[in-house]
Design a protein around this motif. Structure first.
Motif, PDB file in Angstrom:
ATOM      1  N   TRP A  12      -0.702   4.599   7.541  1.00  0.00           N
ATOM      2  CA  TRP A  12      -0.362   3.243   7.980  1.00  0.00           C
ATOM      3  C   TRP A  12       0.770   2.749   7.079  1.00  0.00           C
ATOM      4  CZ3 TRP A  12      -1.243   0.431  12.128  1.00  0.00           C
ATOM      5  CH2 TRP A  12      -0.934  -0.933  12.098  1.00  0.00           C
TER       6      TRP A  12
ATOM      7  N   ASP B 218      -7.212  -1.001  18.397  1.00  0.00           N
ATOM      8  CA  ASP B 218      -5.881  -1.588  18.188  1.00  0.00           C
ATOM      9  C   ASP B 218      -5.820  -2.963  18.841  1.00  0.00           C
ATOM     10  OD1 ASP B 218      -5.104   0.819  17.084  1.00  0.00           O
ATOM     11  OD2 ASP B 218      -4.087   1.517  18.901  1.00  0.00           O
TER      12      ASP B 218
ATOM     13  N   GLN C  35       0.865  -1.193   0.000  1.00  0.00           N
ATOM     14  CA  GLN C  35       0.000   0.000   0.000  1.00  0.00           C
ATOM     15  C   GLN C  35       0.896   1.235   0.000  1.00  0.00           C
ATOM     16  OE1 GLN C  35      -4.214  -0.277   2.271  1.00  0.00           O
ATOM     17  NE2 GLN C  35      -2.436  -0.158   3.563  1.00  0.00           N
TER      18      GLN C  35
ATOM     19  N   GLN D 195      -6.063   5.590  11.636  1.00  0.00           N
ATOM     20  CA  GLN D 195      -7.094   6.305  12.393  1.00  0.00           C
ATOM     21  C   GLN D 195      -6.738   7.786  12.495  1.00  0.00           C
ATOM     22  OE1 GLN D 195      -7.117   4.166  16.136  1.00  0.00           O
ATOM     23  NE2 GLN D 195      -7.255   2.256  15.005  1.00  0.00           N
TER      24      GLN D 195
ATOM     25  N   THR E  33      -2.425  -6.341   4.733  1.00  0.00           N
ATOM     26  CA  THR E  33      -3.118  -5.051   4.603  1.00  0.00           C
ATOM     27  C   THR E  33      -4.325  -5.332   3.720  1.00  0.00           C
ATOM     28  OG1 THR E  33      -1.550  -4.503   2.827  1.00  0.00           O
ATOM     29  CG2 THR E  33      -1.170  -3.470   4.940  1.00  0.00           C
ATOM     30  N   PHE E  34      -5.493  -5.312   4.317  1.00  0.00           N
ATOM     31  CA  PHE E  34      -6.686  -5.689   3.555  1.00  0.00           C
ATOM     32  C   PHE E  34      -7.931  -4.987   4.091  1.00  0.00           C
ATOM     33  CE2 PHE E  34      -8.814  -8.801   6.422  1.00  0.00           C
ATOM     34  CZ  PHE E  34      -7.801  -8.999   7.370  1.00  0.00           C
TER      35      PHE E  34
ATOM     36  N   GLY F 130      -1.381   3.912   2.785  1.00  0.00           N
ATOM     37  CA  GLY F 130      -2.243   3.258   3.759  1.00  0.00           C
ATOM     38  C   GLY F 130      -2.777   4.285   4.748  1.00  0.00           C
ATOM     39  N   ARG F 131      -4.050   4.209   5.010  1.00  0.00           N
ATOM     40  CA  ARG F 131      -4.690   5.191   5.893  1.00  0.00           C
ATOM     41  C   ARG F 131      -4.869   4.618   7.289  1.00  0.00           C
ATOM     42  NH1 ARG F 131      -8.900   8.240   2.931  1.00  0.00           N
ATOM     43  NH2 ARG F 131     -10.434   7.030   4.032  1.00  0.00           N
TER      44      ARG F 131
ATOM     45  N   LYS G  19       1.875  -2.717  19.769  1.00  0.00           N
ATOM     46  CA  LYS G  19       0.745  -2.703  18.825  1.00  0.00           C
ATOM     47  C   LYS G  19       1.107  -3.562  17.617  1.00  0.00           C
ATOM     48  CE  LYS G  19      -1.999   0.348  15.855  1.00  0.00           C
ATOM     49  NZ  LYS G  19      -2.619   1.664  15.684  1.00  0.00           N
TER      50      LYS G  19
ATOM     51  N   GLY H 278      -3.822  -2.586  13.536  1.00  0.00           N
ATOM     52  CA  GLY H 278      -4.718  -1.427  13.590  1.00  0.00           C
ATOM     53  C   GLY H 278      -5.922  -1.665  12.704  1.00  0.00           C
ATOM     54  N   ILE H 279      -7.029  -1.082  13.106  1.00  0.00           N
ATOM     55  CA  ILE H 279      -8.291  -1.262  12.369  1.00  0.00           C
ATOM     56  C   ILE H 279      -8.839   0.119  12.017  1.00  0.00           C
ATOM     57  CG2 ILE H 279     -10.667  -2.141  12.524  1.00  0.00           C
ATOM     58  CD1 ILE H 279      -9.617  -3.994  14.844  1.00  0.00           C
ATOM     59  N   LEU H 280      -9.227   0.291  10.770  1.00  0.00           N
ATOM     60  CA  LEU H 280      -9.874   1.542  10.364  1.00  0.00           C
ATOM     61  C   LEU H 280     -11.230   1.202   9.752  1.00  0.00           C
ATOM     62  CD1 LEU H 280      -9.695   4.640   9.850  1.00  0.00           C
ATOM     63  CD2 LEU H 280      -8.746   4.082   7.606  1.00  0.00           C
TER      64      LEU H 280
HETATM   65  C1  BTN Z   1      -4.655   2.513  12.671  1.00  0.00           C
HETATM   66  O1  BTN Z   1      -4.356   3.708  12.550  1.00  0.00           O
HETATM   67  O2  BTN Z   1      -4.261   1.864  13.631  1.00  0.00           O
HETATM   68  C2  BTN Z   1      -5.526   1.845  11.642  1.00  0.00           C
HETATM   69  C3  BTN Z   1      -4.705   1.292  10.522  1.00  0.00           C
HETATM   70  C4  BTN Z   1      -5.516   0.599   9.455  1.00  0.00           C
HETATM   71  C5  BTN Z   1      -4.642   0.191   8.296  1.00  0.00           C
HETATM   72  C6  BTN Z   1      -5.380  -0.657   7.301  1.00  0.00           C
HETATM   73  S1  BTN Z   1      -4.275  -1.407   6.142  1.00  0.00           S
HETATM   74  C7  BTN Z   1      -5.599  -1.906   5.149  1.00  0.00           C
HETATM   75  C8  BTN Z   1      -6.629  -0.800   5.171  1.00  0.00           C
HETATM   76  N1  BTN Z   1      -6.363   0.161   4.115  1.00  0.00           N
HETATM   77  C9  BTN Z   1      -5.982   1.345   4.593  1.00  0.00           C
HETATM   78  O3  BTN Z   1      -5.677   2.333   3.910  1.00  0.00           O
HETATM   79  N2  BTN Z   1      -5.990   1.316   5.942  1.00  0.00           N
HETATM   80  C10 BTN Z   1      -6.427   0.035   6.448  1.00  0.00           C
END
Ligand code: BTN
Length: 243
Positions: free
Chosen positions: A47, A101, A36, A42, A56-57, A39-40, A108, A111-113
């Protein structure tokens, strides 16, 4: 399962969000990327994850109509699905750090978004974005981050783990629709990082708070007992835990 495997993408959450707008997708459609680029995380964070070594999914979860005030049950189901999958692998000292988290000890590992599509005051679909550090061992500049391998010394098969997490997601969302959220909320509470422990928080006004985490409300607020013994509830943007 319907799975879309990508070599590289900006963000699997963004990709799945756009795709679900363009076409009708099955419930629990998965988009997984090797790499990624954006990656985004929280609260507008990034990420970062080393390509090919981690999971990463994103998973599409559709709802008939889920009331907005039930939004936190989505995080609960997602966290419990990952927690169970990692328990199965015997990852030590697993906890769920509110709100989203997964920790092993003070590290950690995931992470979950969650991003929701809202129509007429109901949640119609969610994108469950999951970043799980699996076989990466170097985390420069990332205090408190680690992976399953950095914790156990063992490498893990990414496809098996992905399949297990998706199976557990199906299980927990099935439990949610069959029996409601109360038992799940209690299970989440039992897994909470620093439950019943003295903890330091930073409030969004810059002040600090010392308190004891006592639980999570039905709306997903963190319940903290302050030094005067009063129980107060805090929402997502109101405080962060200081390690
Ligand atoms: C956090 O900030 O802890 C949350 C992170 C979430 C990352 C996952 S990777 C797969 C999915 N795609 C993204 O862009 N973000 C989430």
């Amino acid at each position: 399962m319907q799975i879309i495997k990508l070599d590289a993408i900006d963000s699997t959450n963004l990709y799945l969000k756009d795709l679900s707008r363009e076409q009708s997708l099955e419930d629990f459609t998965v988009v997984v990327a090797n790499v990624q680029h954006q990656g985004r995380g929280q609260m507008g964070s990034n990420w970062n994850s080393e390509g090919g070594k981690n999971l990463t999914f994103s998973v599409l979860k559709k709802f008939q109509q889920l009331a907005l005030d039930k939004h936190f049950t989505i995080s609960i189901c997602t966290a419990l699905a990952i927690y169970d999958s990692l328990m199965y692998l015997k990852i030590p000292d697993l906890k769920v750090k509110w709100p989203n988290d997964i920790m092993s000890g003070n590290t950690k590992i995931c992470g979950i978004l969650v991003e929701n599509r809202i129509e007429a005051q109901f949640i119609k679909a969610s994108i469950l974005g999951i970043g799980l550090n699996v076989n990466q061992t170097i985390f420069s500049n990332l205090k408190n981050a680690g992976s399953l391998k950095s914790i156990t010394g063992n490498a893990f098969d990414l496809e098996d783990l992905l399949q297990r997490i998706v199976d557990n997601l199906k299980h927990y969302f099935q439990v949610l629709s069959a029996t409601g959220s109360e038992q799940l909320r209690q299970d989440y509470e039992l897994a909470l990082y620093r439950l019943n422990s003295h903890t330091k928080f930073k409030l969004n006004d810059g002040n600090h708070l010392n308190g004891i985490i006592r639980g999570v409300s039905k709306q997903g607020k963190l319940q903290v007992e302050n030094e005067e013994g009063e129980l107060k509830e805090y929402g997502l943007k109101q405080l962060t835990l200081v390690y």
